[in-house]
Design a protein around this motif. Sequence first.
Motif, short mmCIF file in Angstrom:
data_model
loop_
_atom_site.label_atom_id
_atom_site.label_comp_id
_atom_site.label_asym_id
_atom_site.label_seq_id
_atom_site.Cartn_x
_atom_site.Cartn_y
_atom_site.Cartn_z
N VAL A 1 47.38 -20.82 -17.35
CA VAL A 1 45.95 -20.57 -17.34
C VAL A 1 45.33 -21.30 -16.16
O VAL A 1 45.78 -22.40 -15.80
CB VAL A 1 45.30 -21.02 -18.67
CG1 VAL A 1 45.44 -22.50 -18.87
CG2 VAL A 1 43.83 -20.62 -18.72
N LEU A 2 44.33 -20.68 -15.55
CA LEU A 2 43.70 -21.23 -14.36
C LEU A 2 42.61 -22.22 -14.74
O LEU A 2 41.72 -21.90 -15.54
CB LEU A 2 43.10 -20.12 -13.50
CG LEU A 2 42.36 -20.57 -12.23
CD1 LEU A 2 43.33 -21.19 -11.25
CD2 LEU A 2 41.64 -19.39 -11.60
N VAL A 3 42.67 -23.43 -14.18
CA VAL A 3 41.63 -24.44 -14.36
C VAL A 3 40.70 -24.37 -13.15
O VAL A 3 41.13 -24.59 -12.02
CB VAL A 3 42.24 -25.84 -14.51
CG1 VAL A 3 41.14 -26.89 -14.61
CG2 VAL A 3 43.14 -25.90 -15.74
N ILE A 4 39.44 -24.07 -13.42
CA ILE A 4 38.47 -23.99 -12.32
C ILE A 4 38.01 -25.37 -11.91
O ILE A 4 37.82 -25.66 -10.72
CB ILE A 4 37.26 -23.14 -12.77
CG1 ILE A 4 37.71 -21.73 -13.11
CG2 ILE A 4 36.19 -23.11 -11.70
CD1 ILE A 4 36.62 -20.85 -13.65
N GLU A 5 37.83 -26.26 -12.88
CA GLU A 5 37.30 -27.59 -12.57
C GLU A 5 37.77 -28.58 -13.62
O GLU A 5 37.86 -28.27 -14.81
CB GLU A 5 35.76 -27.55 -12.56
CG GLU A 5 35.11 -28.86 -12.13
CD GLU A 5 33.61 -28.76 -12.09
OE1 GLU A 5 32.97 -29.81 -11.91
OE2 GLU A 5 33.08 -27.64 -12.27
N ASP A 6 38.13 -29.77 -13.16
CA ASP A 6 38.50 -30.88 -14.05
C ASP A 6 37.24 -31.68 -14.34
O ASP A 6 36.68 -32.32 -13.45
CB ASP A 6 39.57 -31.75 -13.38
CG ASP A 6 40.08 -32.84 -14.32
OD1 ASP A 6 39.50 -33.01 -15.40
OD2 ASP A 6 41.05 -33.53 -13.96
N ARG A 7 36.77 -31.63 -15.60
CA ARG A 7 35.54 -32.30 -15.98
C ARG A 7 35.76 -33.74 -16.45
O ARG A 7 34.86 -34.36 -16.98
CB ARG A 7 34.84 -31.50 -17.08
CG ARG A 7 34.32 -30.15 -16.60
CD ARG A 7 33.20 -30.31 -15.61
NE ARG A 7 32.68 -29.03 -15.15
CZ ARG A 7 31.68 -28.38 -15.72
NH1 ARG A 7 31.12 -28.88 -16.81
NH2 ARG A 7 31.26 -27.23 -15.24
N GLY A 8 36.96 -34.26 -16.29
CA GLY A 8 37.22 -35.63 -16.72
C GLY A 8 37.33 -35.72 -18.23
O GLY A 8 36.36 -36.10 -18.88
N GLY A 9 38.49 -35.39 -18.78
CA GLY A 9 38.67 -35.38 -20.22
C GLY A 9 38.66 -33.98 -20.79
O GLY A 9 39.01 -33.79 -21.95
N ALA A 10 38.27 -32.99 -20.00
CA ALA A 10 38.26 -31.59 -20.42
C ALA A 10 38.40 -30.72 -19.18
O ALA A 10 37.98 -31.09 -18.08
CB ALA A 10 36.98 -31.24 -21.17
N TYR A 11 39.03 -29.55 -19.36
CA TYR A 11 39.21 -28.61 -18.27
C TYR A 11 38.28 -27.41 -18.47
O TYR A 11 38.15 -26.91 -19.59
CB TYR A 11 40.65 -28.10 -18.22
CG TYR A 11 41.66 -29.15 -17.77
CD1 TYR A 11 41.26 -30.25 -17.02
CD2 TYR A 11 43.00 -29.01 -18.11
CE1 TYR A 11 42.19 -31.19 -16.61
CE2 TYR A 11 43.93 -29.95 -17.70
CZ TYR A 11 43.53 -31.04 -16.95
OH TYR A 11 44.43 -31.97 -16.55
N LEU A 12 37.67 -26.97 -17.38
CA LEU A 12 36.91 -25.72 -17.38
C LEU A 12 37.88 -24.63 -16.94
O LEU A 12 38.26 -24.55 -15.77
CB LEU A 12 35.72 -25.80 -16.43
CG LEU A 12 34.84 -24.54 -16.34
CD1 LEU A 12 34.21 -24.25 -17.68
CD2 LEU A 12 33.78 -24.70 -15.26
N VAL A 13 38.32 -23.81 -17.91
CA VAL A 13 39.36 -22.83 -17.65
C VAL A 13 38.77 -21.43 -17.67
O VAL A 13 37.71 -21.19 -18.27
CB VAL A 13 40.50 -22.95 -18.69
CG1 VAL A 13 41.11 -24.34 -18.64
CG2 VAL A 13 39.99 -22.65 -20.09
#
Length: 331
Positions: A300-312
């Motif tokens: 799965v593609l992660v758009i952004e690492d939010r620090g403790g959670a991934y925006l996928v």
Amino acid sequence: MSTDIPDESFTQEPFTEEDGVLYEEEVAPQHGVLGFTVRELLIVAAWLVVFVTSFFPIGWSPALWTQGIAWILPLGVPTVAVFLIVLRRFSPEGIRRVGSLGIDQFASVAFSVAAVWWIQQLWQYVAAMAQTGTSLNVWVPWVQVVVLLMLVVLTVCAPIIPGLRDDFRGRLVTLAHRNANPVRPVVARPQPERVVAAPAAADEALAAIEDEFVDDTTHDAEQPGFGESMPLTGHASGGALGTAPELDEDYVPGYVRSSRGGDETDEALGQPFWVLAPTERDVFDEAGEALFRVGPEAWVLVIEDRGGAYLVRHDDGRVGYLHDIADITRG
């Protein structure tokens, strides 16, 4: 010989109280005494009996007027109803309603409530007498009950009693009070459709990553043994585009190797990347509702690492937050 046919459109047309032209039926003129009908005079006479007897002791307690505000329902409200019936004859354009009730309707409610109040008092007296065996000289409550039941007949039952129902015939037809009109139907509140649109930047980043990954895969496919050592597995959408190899612990996708340049930099870590979850996990929206699931069967593609959670991002365009990022394999 001609027959006059009434205009149906005229009779179906609504009339206001000020029209004063539409009546229920043609009836003979109504006669009375001193400007009142016989029914109205009977109501006033019955009320006088109720009013006078209210000054006598009830039997087990003092007079009604000495019991605080207990007189409001059995005497106060009926007195207001009789006053409005009398006032209606002296001032036809005066008070016509009490709330959404007409004067006759209000009088019916007032006398019914008062009768029930006195019946309750007699019920308590009879129950106490049966338990104690004592009897008192009680006559006021019985008179009140009998007279109030007579008032109920003169108001509630009058429209169906011959002789009394003449008071309700041939009246001016008016519109009902707004509060007395039929209620509107109630329908369920429509639920707004939830639409989660993928950001434009995420679409552009995904397209760039996919193009780079396809080029890198084509380059690696000229190497010997590629087909046997690294079989391809489907992406989250199941399509051929964007597929990623099943990797061993030392393998790193070529598109990441080309972006690192030998060493990981802050700029490379800020770019979208692929991850693989070892177990099935939910991806949530901003409201905390599950959108879709990711698992070990697809990257799965992660758009952004939010620090403790991934925006996928799902391949169908949905974007959500992956909060459980423990043991995630990162490309």
